[in-house]
Design a protein around this motif. Structure first.
Motif, PDB file in Angstrom:
ATOM      1  N   LEU A 452      79.615  44.558  18.929  1.00 29.13           N
ATOM      2  CA  LEU A 452      78.375  44.085  19.545  1.00 29.13           C
ATOM      3  C   LEU A 452      77.278  44.121  18.490  1.00 29.13           C
ATOM      4  CD1 LEU A 452      76.719  43.247  22.050  1.00 29.13           C
ATOM      5  CD2 LEU A 452      76.308  45.681  22.469  1.00 29.13           C
ATOM      6  N   ILE A 453      76.699  42.967  18.220  1.00 25.82           N
ATOM      7  CA  ILE A 453      75.637  42.842  17.227  1.00 25.82           C
ATOM      8  C   ILE A 453      74.326  42.640  17.973  1.00 25.82           C
ATOM      9  CG2 ILE A 453      74.839  41.658  15.167  1.00 25.82           C
ATOM     10  CD1 ILE A 453      77.538  42.955  14.798  1.00 25.82           C
ATOM     11  N   GLU A 454      73.383  43.515  17.736  1.00 23.47           N
ATOM     12  CA  GLU A 454      72.067  43.436  18.376  1.00 23.47           C
ATOM     13  C   GLU A 454      71.013  43.304  17.285  1.00 23.47           C
ATOM     14  OE1 GLU A 454      69.029  46.176  21.067  1.00 23.47           O
ATOM     15  OE2 GLU A 454      71.149  46.695  20.911  1.00 23.47           O
ATOM     16  N   VAL A 605      77.799  32.775  16.988  1.00 20.02           N
ATOM     17  CA  VAL A 605      76.483  32.150  16.852  1.00 20.02           C
ATOM     18  C   VAL A 605      75.828  32.134  18.222  1.00 20.02           C
ATOM     19  CG1 VAL A 605      75.195  30.093  16.182  1.00 20.02           C
ATOM     20  CG2 VAL A 605      77.284  30.700  14.950  1.00 20.02           C
ATOM     21  N   ILE A 606      74.548  32.502  18.291  1.00 18.66           N
ATOM     22  CA  ILE A 606      73.766  32.410  19.515  1.00 18.66           C
ATOM     23  C   ILE A 606      72.433  31.769  19.161  1.00 18.66           C
ATOM     24  CG2 ILE A 606      72.899  34.770  19.278  1.00 18.66           C
ATOM     25  CD1 ILE A 606      72.834  34.910  22.320  1.00 18.66           C
ATOM     26  N   LYS A 607      72.006  30.777  20.014  1.00 14.89           N
ATOM     27  CA  LYS A 607      70.754  30.057  19.785  1.00 14.89           C
ATOM     28  C   LYS A 607      69.955  30.022  21.078  1.00 14.89           C
ATOM     29  CE  LYS A 607      72.229  26.754  16.197  1.00 14.89           C
ATOM     30  NZ  LYS A 607      72.328  25.309  15.866  1.00 14.89           N
ATOM     31  N   SER A 608      68.634  29.998  20.926  1.00 22.51           N
ATOM     32  CA  SER A 608      67.746  29.832  22.066  1.00 22.51           C
ATOM     33  C   SER A 608      66.454  29.223  21.554  1.00 22.51           C
ATOM     34  CB  SER A 608      67.471  31.180  22.749  1.00 22.51           C
ATOM     35  OG  SER A 608      66.557  31.016  23.809  1.00 22.51           O
ATOM     36  N   GLY A 609      66.052  28.088  22.157  1.00 22.69           N
ATOM     37  CA  GLY A 609      64.840  27.426  21.699  1.00 22.69           C
ATOM     38  C   GLY A 609      64.750  26.014  22.232  1.00 22.69           C
ATOM     39  N   GLN A 633      67.875  32.075  16.403  1.00 18.80           N
ATOM     40  CA  GLN A 633      69.310  31.968  16.128  1.00 18.80           C
ATOM     41  C   GLN A 633      69.820  33.237  15.462  1.00 18.80           C
ATOM     42  OE1 GLN A 633      70.552  28.406  14.047  1.00 18.80           O
ATOM     43  NE2 GLN A 633      72.250  29.453  13.078  1.00 18.80           N
ATOM     44  N   LEU A 634      71.008  33.682  15.897  1.00 18.04           N
ATOM     45  CA  LEU A 634      71.725  34.795  15.274  1.00 18.04           C
ATOM     46  C   LEU A 634      73.142  34.336  14.979  1.00 18.04           C
ATOM     47  CD1 LEU A 634      72.162  37.743  14.410  1.00 18.04           C
ATOM     48  CD2 LEU A 634      72.680  38.285  16.799  1.00 18.04           C
ATOM     49  N   GLU A 635      73.505  34.335  13.700  1.00 19.33           N
ATOM     50  CA  GLU A 635      74.847  33.952  13.263  1.00 19.33           C
ATOM     51  C   GLU A 635      75.418  35.110  12.451  1.00 19.33           C
ATOM     52  OE1 GLU A 635      76.758  30.817  10.084  1.00 19.33           O
ATOM     53  OE2 GLU A 635      75.220  30.066  11.467  1.00 19.33           O
ATOM     54  N   LEU A 651      72.968  35.654   9.381  1.00 19.33           N
ATOM     55  CA  LEU A 651      71.910  34.656   9.304  1.00 19.33           C
ATOM     56  C   LEU A 651      71.066  34.823  10.559  1.00 19.33           C
ATOM     57  CD1 LEU A 651      70.444  32.204   8.132  1.00 19.33           C
ATOM     58  CD2 LEU A 651      72.094  30.740   9.317  1.00 19.33           C
ATOM     59  N   VAL A 652      69.844  35.308  10.393  1.00 20.42           N
ATOM     60  CA  VAL A 652      68.920  35.514  11.503  1.00 20.42           C
ATOM     61  C   VAL A 652      67.691  34.654  11.248  1.00 20.42           C
ATOM     62  CG1 VAL A 652      67.636  37.208  12.854  1.00 20.42           C
ATOM     63  CG2 VAL A 652      69.746  37.886  11.713  1.00 20.42           C
TER      64      VAL A 652
END
Length: 743
Positions: A452-454, A605-609, A633-635, A651-652
């Protein structure tokens, strides 16, 4: 400095052996004879002189001196496996070479010189040239030129080092003491020849409480030799050197890495033994080793021949390896059975065994089995174990791939089919190969660990603005005789106005104008006034001192949060003043906290925008709609190390919409970090930060007047604006326990 003294001492000990006369001891040999006799043979570079022989009764010892002879032997002490002798020592002091033989009990002996060789024979049948009655007797306090009265041990001291090492310092009355040091497992034995030991130093020191490898130091007098036995425990290494009259032994514990390094260099760890034989059969030596190790020995009929060896306190497996190599033999061990044969014979047997196994595989029946893959992808495992040149195809209702498993862990006759629908591999091969494949699948088909990456992105803004300005104006009228208001030209009066911000719009002063008929006829009256030429007419006109009039100084704040107005009005003069001020202070914090769960070595990868649409001209002149992303974005790609730490490729980014360009294209404000980091499980790491400070101080003023002391404030507008922006990015990885996945 100590290293230089040590090297100098070694040179003083070694070099004289090469600088003495032409005669030197070049080799030494030992042989066992019948009747509890033994023989020591010294070889010289030239014919040696006749030795001088001495005998010591307590302890039993034979001493032979060779005057004017040097020594080129690499060792000083040689262990003996004879029944009546423990060891032999050769010492050179610059003027002679001495041979000392330590005996269990006194025995007759004789010497014989033949060319450049001298033979010493000791035993009951050895009466001849020398015997106990014919040699010079020596006791513990007297020994010819090697008298111990001038050489003695003055102190024995112990101290602990900061690194946990133990240092034994031995004081000597003279630096010319002959010293021999020998290590036997946990013991380090120092022998100071022809050296006295004072009674006060004849003791045993227990230093186990100092937490070093050294446990005890036992100092005793053995005849004319002072012996210091150091008992150590654990894995250790030692360094011994002499500096003038001080002999130092440093014993330090070994770290795990140093122990492993020594194990790699010396791979033998068997129990130690001593072998001293001359012309003994190889089969007999192998039998001795087998009895020593309690192993069952099977020796081939081709194992023959004899061997002469002297191995003192060596591991038994090293002794066996040396014997086998010396005779061209090899061994194979299965359980507690040791088979020994010539190396070529064993190689041939193994080759025949390999060919037999290959024939058995070619004749073994084929079986078919189904291997269900639980966690991995069956197609990926198929690609992993099949050769690159294997053929592939599609089959089965659910789709599958089939290929020949040549050059893999399967046999040449084996084949595999992948059913992708059920994630199963269908194997056809011999039973042995199928079992081998299943064991391999059990090892690699395991669930991978989850991570789990926070991430936390904190943006803090602080701004402060302060502005102070002034606005003021004035108005005046001339009042002449008759009470009329204005600028006098005859009976006529004219007025002028300024700004009176304290008055309401439309407020003013009513003034009267009187014109003569001539003035009206010549249109000298004010605009918009019409009159009769025959009459003298009085007109009344309001003069408005409203907000729209001109100002003397306008340096006020645009949108003030507060203002202060002051006015002064007389019948012919007006002045008004307005002070305006603005002060603002703000703080804002934006916290973004994206989280993502992924597997070991799996990218997530997680994105929100949002995506911003804008028009862009094409080469043909038309316009097209394009989009730009402004997203959080969090990769991340985590890799779990064997010690449960995590290596992350990260990559943040957090982008936002900026100003629009003149062409209508939006700009993107970017906040981004890309890096690789190593962090412990559950620990938070600050990946990076940006701190920006912007401070603006401005002044608007009337030239010259704004620089006047005190009064200059009426002709000036002051502005101070401070903005701070801080961005911090935190990352916290957590390895998910497998037990949590089952809940």
């Amino acid at each position: 400095m100590m290293s230089r003294i040590k090297n100098l001492y070694l040179l003083l000990v070694i070099l004289p052996g090469f600088a003495w006369g032409e005669v030197k001891v070049t080799d030494i040999e030992f042989a066992s004879l019948p009747g509890e006799q033994f023989e020591i043979r010294l070889l010289f570079s030239e014919n040696p002189p006749q030795p001088k022989a001495y005998e010591i009764s307590n302890p039993a010892r034979l001493i032979l001196d060779f005057p004017g002879v040097g020594s080129s032997l690499a060792e000083k002490k040689y262990a003996l496996g004879f029944e009546n002798a423990s060891d032999a020592v050769i010492i050179a002091d610059g003027s002679r070479t001495r041979l000392i033989v330590n005996l269990t009990e006194s025995a007759p002996f004789k010497t014989d010189i033949d060319g450049n060789a001298m033979t010493l024979r000791v035993g009951s049948d050895g009466a001849g040239q020398f015997s106990p009655s014919s040699v010079r007797q020596a006791d513990n306090s007297q020994n010819d030129d090697f008298s111990s009265s001038d050489l003695s041990v003055t102190e024995v001291d112990f101290r602990r080092g900061k690194d946990g090492s133990g240092t034994i310092s031995i004081g000597l009355s003279q630096p010319s003491v002959n010293v021999d040091i020998d290590r036997n497992n946990s013991e380090i034995k120092l022998s100071f020849y022809q050296t006295e030991l004072p009674g006060r130093l004849d003791r045993r020191l227990d230093v186990v409480d100092f937490a070093t490898p050294v446990e005890t130091i036992d100092t005793v007098q053995e005849g004319t030799t002072t012996t210091i036995t150091i008992e150590a425990s654990g894995q250790y290494d030692y360094l011994a050197y002499q500096a003038d009259g001080q002999y130092v032994v440093n014993i330090k514990p070994l770290s795990d890495a140093e122990v492993e390094e020594q194990s790699r260099k010396f791979a033998f760890n068997g129990e130690r033994l001593t072998l001293n034989f001359q012309n003994i059969e190889v089969r007999s030596v192998l039998q001795i080793i087998a009895e020593f190790t309690s192993l069952n020995l099977v020796a081939s009929d081709t194992v023959t021949g004899s061997i002469t060896l002297r191995l003192d306190n060596v591991p038994w497996d090293q002794a066996l390896e040396i014997i086998l190599k010396a005779k061209g033999l090899d061994k194979r061990q299965e359980g507690n059975v040791l088979m020994v044969a010539p190396a070529s014979e064993i190689a041939e047997q193994e080759r025949l065994q390999v060919e037999a196994n290959k024939q058995l595989q070619e004749l073994a029946p084929l079986e078919t089995t189904f291997v269900r893959i639980k966690y991995a992808d069956a197609a990926e495992i198929f690609e992993l174990f099949t050769a690159r040149n294997a053929g592939t195809g599609q089959s089965g209702a659910g789709g599958g791939r089939e290929g020949n498993a040549t050059n893999t862990i399967l046999s040449e006759r084996g084949s595999a089919i992948v059913d992708e629908r059920t994630n199963t591999i269908i194997l056809t091969d011999t039973e042995e190969k199928i079992n081998e494949f299943k064991r391999l699948i059990d090892e690699i088909d395991v669930p991978i660990k989850q991570v789990l990456i926070e991430a936390r992105i904190v943006i803090a803004n602080t701004d402060f603005k302060k502005e102070l300005g002034v606005t003021w104006g004035l108005a005046g009228i001339d009042k002449l005789a008759g009470g009329t208001i204005g600028s006098a030209f005859g009976d006529k009066t004219l007025g002028f106005s300024g700004r009176r911000s304290g008055l309401n719009p439309g407020a003013g002063v009513a003034e009267s104008f009187k014109y003569s008929a001539d003035e009206i006829e010549t249109d000298d009256g004010p605009d918009g006034i019409a009159g009769n030429a025959d009459d003298v007419t009085t007109f009344t006109r309001n003069f408005d001192f409203g907000l729209g009039d001109s100002l003397a100084v306008d340096l006020g704040v645009a949108n003030p949060t507060g203002s202060f107005s002051l006015g002064y009005l007389t019948d012919n003069f007006l002045i008004d003043l307005e002070l305006s001020a603005l002060e603002s202070d703000g703080f804002g914090e934006i916290v973004s906290q994206p989280k993502v769960l992924t597997g070991d070595k799996q990218q997530a990868v997680i994105k929100s925008g949002t995506e911003i649409a804008f028009q862009k001209a094409t080469s043909s002149g038309a316009t097209s709609i394009e989009f730009k992303e402004a997203v959080l974005q969090l990769e991340v790609t985590p890799q779990i190390t064997p010690d449960n730490r995590i290596i992350m490729d990260l990559l943040v980014s957090q982008d936002s919409v900026g100003a629009f360009t003149p062409t209508g294209e939006p700009s993107i404000d970017i906040t981004q970090i890309q890096t690789q980091a190593l962090v412990g499980n559950g620990q938070t790491l600050v990946l990076g930060g940006i701190f920006q400070t912007e401070e603006v101080n401005g002044t608007e003023k009337v030239p010259l007047l704004g620089d006047l002391p005190f009064l200059g404030r009426l002709f000036r507008n002051d502005l101070r604006n401070v903005e701070k922006r801080e961005i911090l990015i935190f990352i916290t990885p957590k390895i998910i326990d497998d037990s949590l996945l089952d809940r």
